[in-house]
Design a protein around this motif. Structure first.
Motif, PDB file in Angstrom:
ATOM      1  N   GLY A  28       8.838   6.845 -13.522  1.00 20.48           N
ATOM      2  CA  GLY A  28       8.840   6.437 -14.922  1.00 20.48           C
ATOM      3  C   GLY A  28       8.209   5.061 -15.010  1.00 20.48           C
ATOM      4  N   SER A  29       6.966   4.949 -14.550  1.00 25.95           N
ATOM      5  CA  SER A  29       6.415   3.660 -14.106  1.00 25.95           C
ATOM      6  C   SER A  29       5.967   2.717 -15.212  1.00 25.95           C
ATOM      7  CB  SER A  29       5.241   3.907 -13.149  1.00 25.95           C
ATOM      8  OG  SER A  29       4.930   2.776 -12.408  1.00 25.95           O
ATOM      9  N   ASP A  30       5.813   3.177 -16.438  1.00 24.96           N
ATOM     10  CA  ASP A  30       5.463   2.295 -17.565  1.00 24.96           C
ATOM     11  C   ASP A  30       4.258   1.414 -17.235  1.00 24.96           C
ATOM     12  OD1 ASP A  30       5.454   0.946 -19.952  1.00 24.96           O
ATOM     13  OD2 ASP A  30       7.082  -0.410 -19.420  1.00 24.96           O
ATOM     14  N   HIS A  31       3.081   1.992 -17.258  1.00 29.20           N
ATOM     15  CA  HIS A  31       1.825   1.293 -16.986  1.00 29.20           C
ATOM     16  C   HIS A  31       1.697   0.837 -15.527  1.00 29.20           C
ATOM     17  CE1 HIS A  31       1.966   1.050 -21.377  1.00 29.20           C
ATOM     18  NE2 HIS A  31       0.660   0.849 -21.342  1.00 29.20           N
ATOM     19  N   ALA A  32       2.591   1.311 -14.664  1.00 30.17           N
ATOM     20  CA  ALA A  32       2.531   0.966 -13.231  1.00 30.17           C
ATOM     21  C   ALA A  32       2.635  -0.538 -13.008  1.00 30.17           C
ATOM     22  CB  ALA A  32       1.251   1.509 -12.587  1.00 30.17           C
ATOM     23  N   TYR A  33       3.330  -1.238 -13.891  1.00 28.84           N
ATOM     24  CA  TYR A  33       3.434  -2.688 -13.771  1.00 28.84           C
ATOM     25  C   TYR A  33       4.122  -3.116 -12.476  1.00 28.84           C
ATOM     26  CZ  TYR A  33       2.117  -3.159 -18.720  1.00 28.84           C
ATOM     27  OH  TYR A  33       1.459  -3.118 -19.910  1.00 28.84           O
ATOM     28  N   VAL A  34       5.220  -2.434 -12.116  1.00 26.88           N
ATOM     29  CA  VAL A  34       5.973  -2.844 -10.925  1.00 26.88           C
ATOM     30  C   VAL A  34       5.147  -2.679  -9.649  1.00 26.88           C
ATOM     31  CG1 VAL A  34       7.953  -2.257  -9.458  1.00 26.88           C
ATOM     32  CG2 VAL A  34       8.290  -2.642 -11.902  1.00 26.88           C
ATOM     33  N   PRO A  35       4.562  -1.507  -9.380  1.00 25.43           N
ATOM     34  CA  PRO A  35       3.766  -1.407  -8.147  1.00 25.43           C
ATOM     35  C   PRO A  35       2.533  -2.307  -8.156  1.00 25.43           C
ATOM     36  CG  PRO A  35       3.642   0.636  -9.417  1.00 25.43           C
ATOM     37  CD  PRO A  35       4.713  -0.180 -10.029  1.00 25.43           C
ATOM     38  N   CYS A  36       1.911  -2.489  -9.328  1.00 24.75           N
ATOM     39  CA  CYS A  36       0.731  -3.364  -9.389  1.00 24.75           C
ATOM     40  C   CYS A  36       1.107  -4.816  -9.078  1.00 24.75           C
ATOM     41  CB  CYS A  36       0.077  -3.278 -10.770  1.00 24.75           C
ATOM     42  SG  CYS A  36      -0.821  -1.732 -11.069  1.00 24.75           S
ATOM     43  N   TYR A  37       2.173  -5.287  -9.662  1.00 31.46           N
ATOM     44  CA  TYR A  37       2.631  -6.655  -9.418  1.00 31.46           C
ATOM     45  C   TYR A  37       3.064  -6.823  -7.960  1.00 31.46           C
ATOM     46  CZ  TYR A  37       5.339 -10.984  -9.979  1.00 31.46           C
ATOM     47  OH  TYR A  37       5.834 -12.262  -9.857  1.00 31.46           O
ATOM     48  N   ALA A  38       3.829  -5.852  -7.464  1.00 35.52           N
ATOM     49  CA  ALA A  38       4.310  -5.930  -6.084  1.00 35.52           C
ATOM     50  C   ALA A  38       3.148  -5.936  -5.093  1.00 35.52           C
ATOM     51  CB  ALA A  38       5.258  -4.776  -5.793  1.00 35.52           C
ATOM     52  N   LEU A  39       2.098  -5.196  -5.398  1.00 37.38           N
ATOM     53  CA  LEU A  39       0.915  -5.195  -4.536  1.00 37.38           C
ATOM     54  C   LEU A  39       0.227  -6.555  -4.565  1.00 37.38           C
ATOM     55  CD1 LEU A  39      -1.053  -3.552  -2.734  1.00 37.38           C
ATOM     56  CD2 LEU A  39      -2.339  -3.045  -4.828  1.00 37.38           C
ATOM     57  N   GLN A  40       0.071  -7.112  -5.756  1.00 36.23           N
ATOM     58  CA  GLN A  40      -0.589  -8.414  -5.869  1.00 36.23           C
ATOM     59  C   GLN A  40       0.204  -9.523  -5.182  1.00 36.23           C
ATOM     60  OE1 GLN A  40      -1.316  -8.870 -10.126  1.00 36.23           O
ATOM     61  NE2 GLN A  40      -3.404  -8.120  -9.873  1.00 36.23           N
ATOM     62  N   GLN A  41       1.513  -9.348  -5.107  1.00 31.14           N
ATOM     63  CA  GLN A  41       2.365 -10.339  -4.431  1.00 31.14           C
ATOM     64  C   GLN A  41       2.441 -10.111  -2.927  1.00 31.14           C
ATOM     65  OE1 GLN A  41       3.710 -13.008  -6.128  1.00 31.14           O
ATOM     66  NE2 GLN A  41       2.471 -12.152  -7.791  1.00 31.14           N
ATOM     67  N   GLY A  42       1.761  -9.082  -2.440  1.00 27.93           N
ATOM     68  CA  GLY A  42       1.752  -8.805  -1.010  1.00 27.93           C
ATOM     69  C   GLY A  42       3.044  -8.208  -0.492  1.00 27.93           C
ATOM     70  N   ILE A  43       3.797  -7.551  -1.372  1.00 29.90           N
ATOM     71  CA  ILE A  43       5.108  -7.021  -0.993  1.00 29.90           C
ATOM     72  C   ILE A  43       5.009  -5.598  -0.459  1.00 29.90           C
ATOM     73  CG2 ILE A  43       7.407  -6.405  -1.853  1.00 29.90           C
ATOM     74  CD1 ILE A  43       7.050  -8.696  -3.911  1.00 29.90           C
ATOM     75  N   ILE A  44       4.225  -4.748  -1.096  1.00 29.32           N
ATOM     76  CA  ILE A  44       4.175  -3.330  -0.711  1.00 29.32           C
ATOM     77  C   ILE A  44       2.884  -3.018   0.031  1.00 29.32           C
ATOM     78  CG2 ILE A  44       5.672  -2.649  -2.622  1.00 29.32           C
ATOM     79  CD1 ILE A  44       3.165  -1.552  -4.053  1.00 29.32           C
ATOM     80  N   SER A  45       2.954  -1.994   0.894  1.00 31.25           N
ATOM     81  CA  SER A  45       1.762  -1.537   1.602  1.00 31.25           C
ATOM     82  C   SER A  45       1.073  -0.404   0.843  1.00 31.25           C
ATOM     83  CB  SER A  45       2.147  -1.052   3.003  1.00 31.25           C
ATOM     84  OG  SER A  45       3.065   0.030   2.929  1.00 31.25           O
ATOM     85  N   LYS A  46       1.856   0.293   0.022  1.00 30.15           N
ATOM     86  CA  LYS A  46       1.316   1.393  -0.776  1.00 30.15           C
ATOM     87  C   LYS A  46       2.250   1.614  -1.965  1.00 30.15           C
ATOM     88  CE  LYS A  46       0.253   6.351  -0.698  1.00 30.15           C
ATOM     89  NZ  LYS A  46       0.277   7.611   0.084  1.00 30.15           N
ATOM     90  N   GLY A  47       1.678   2.082  -3.072  1.00 28.72           N
ATOM     91  CA  GLY A  47       2.482   2.364  -4.248  1.00 28.72           C
ATOM     92  C   GLY A  47       2.215   3.743  -4.813  1.00 28.72           C
ATOM     93  N   ILE A  48       3.246   4.338  -5.371  1.00 31.19           N
ATOM     94  CA  ILE A  48       3.135   5.608  -6.077  1.00 31.19           C
ATOM     95  C   ILE A  48       3.785   5.403  -7.439  1.00 31.19           C
ATOM     96  CG2 ILE A  48       3.796   8.052  -6.114  1.00 31.19           C
ATOM     97  CD1 ILE A  48       4.225   7.395  -2.889  1.00 31.19           C
ATOM     98  N   ALA A  49       3.049   5.680  -8.485  1.00 36.21           N
ATOM     99  CA  ALA A  49       3.569   5.555  -9.839  1.00 36.21           C
ATOM    100  C   ALA A  49       3.715   6.956 -10.425  1.00 36.21           C
ATOM    101  CB  ALA A  49       2.620   4.718 -10.698  1.00 36.21           C
ATOM    102  N   GLY A  50       4.937   7.344 -10.728  1.00 39.30           N
ATOM    103  CA  GLY A  50       5.199   8.679 -11.251  1.00 39.30           C
ATOM    104  C   GLY A  50       5.464   8.655 -12.748  1.00 39.30           C
TER     105      GLY A  50
END
Length: 238
Positions: A28-50
């Protein structure tokens, strides 16, 4: 130059709980804001937005393209955890839904949780349903937060696999812990007090409406139950 994603306080708190190096599935990613931000902060190695609907899915894809992350963040259409392959995600976030819906999403997708090390869950209402699901399915509630933003109050619950018991053996006390949160009821930050003061006011209104009804035995019992809840809400909001 990539556009920097800006999050509100609620979602920043969610991101703070994502373990570094995670494969994050944001449902329920709402514009994929969380994975996009987390990626830019260097937190995640990969993201999936459902996303369950086409419109929000297209909005999420547009956001991913805006930051040039199509190779790292995969936007998928599907219902709940059905967007995932087994053992694919190591961290799952589900934000901005009712607690009952979050519970049903987790229950329906249990087979997708095999590799998941952490669940970060932000119910808008009925957090007790999320806590109950974690307790019943071998997850320990390791952290809780509560955030006030734009005159709304949000709970954030973090679960990890484990058998540690954090709830009271006393059944009545456990019910209150599930409702209020075992950590939050101890800490009682200002946002917590605000939330339960408001909930007590809502119950007060309902009780006033019930008092005007025909006083059947069932209605009288319901009023007793609601008064008990109202009084407890008043107590913890002091």
């Amino acid at each position: 130059m990539q556009e920097r994603v800006i999050l509100d306080r609620r979602l920043k708190q969610v991101v703070d709980y994502i373990p570094k190096g995670s494969v994050l599935a944001d449902i329920g990613s709402d514009h994929a804001y969380v994975p996009c931000y987390a990626l830019q902060q260097g937190i995640i190695s990969k993201g999936i937005a459902g996303e369950v609907n086409v419109g929000p899915m297209e909005a999420a894809k547009a956001q991913v393209d805006l930051i040039g992350a199509r190779e790292v963040i995969d936007v998928r259409l599907g219902d709940g955890l059905a967007v995932l392959h087994e053992d694919e995600a190591t961290c799952i976030s589900i934000c901005g839904m009712g607690g009952s819906l979050i519970r049903s999403i987790l229950e329906a997708g249990k087979e997708k949780l095999g590799a998941v090390e952490r669940l970060i869950l932000q119910p808008n209402v009925d957090g007790q349903h999320v806590r109950s699901w974690l307790l019943e399915n071998g997850y320990v509630l390791v952290e809780e937060a509560i955030v006030e933003e734009n005159d709304k109050v949000y709970e954030i619950l973090v679960g990890e696999k484990g058998s540690e018991t954090i709830y009271s053996d006393d059944l009545t006390e456990r019910i209150w812990q599930l409702l209020f949160g075992p950590y939050l009821i101890q800490e009682r930050p200002e946002a917590f007090k605000l939330k339960w003061s408001r909930e007590a006011d809502k119950l007060e209104y309902v009780l006033g409406q019930m008092a005007d009804g025909i006083q059947s035995e069932a209605l009288v019992q319901k009023q007793i139950e609601f008064k008990r809840m109202r009084d407890k809400m008043r107590e913890v909001s002091q």
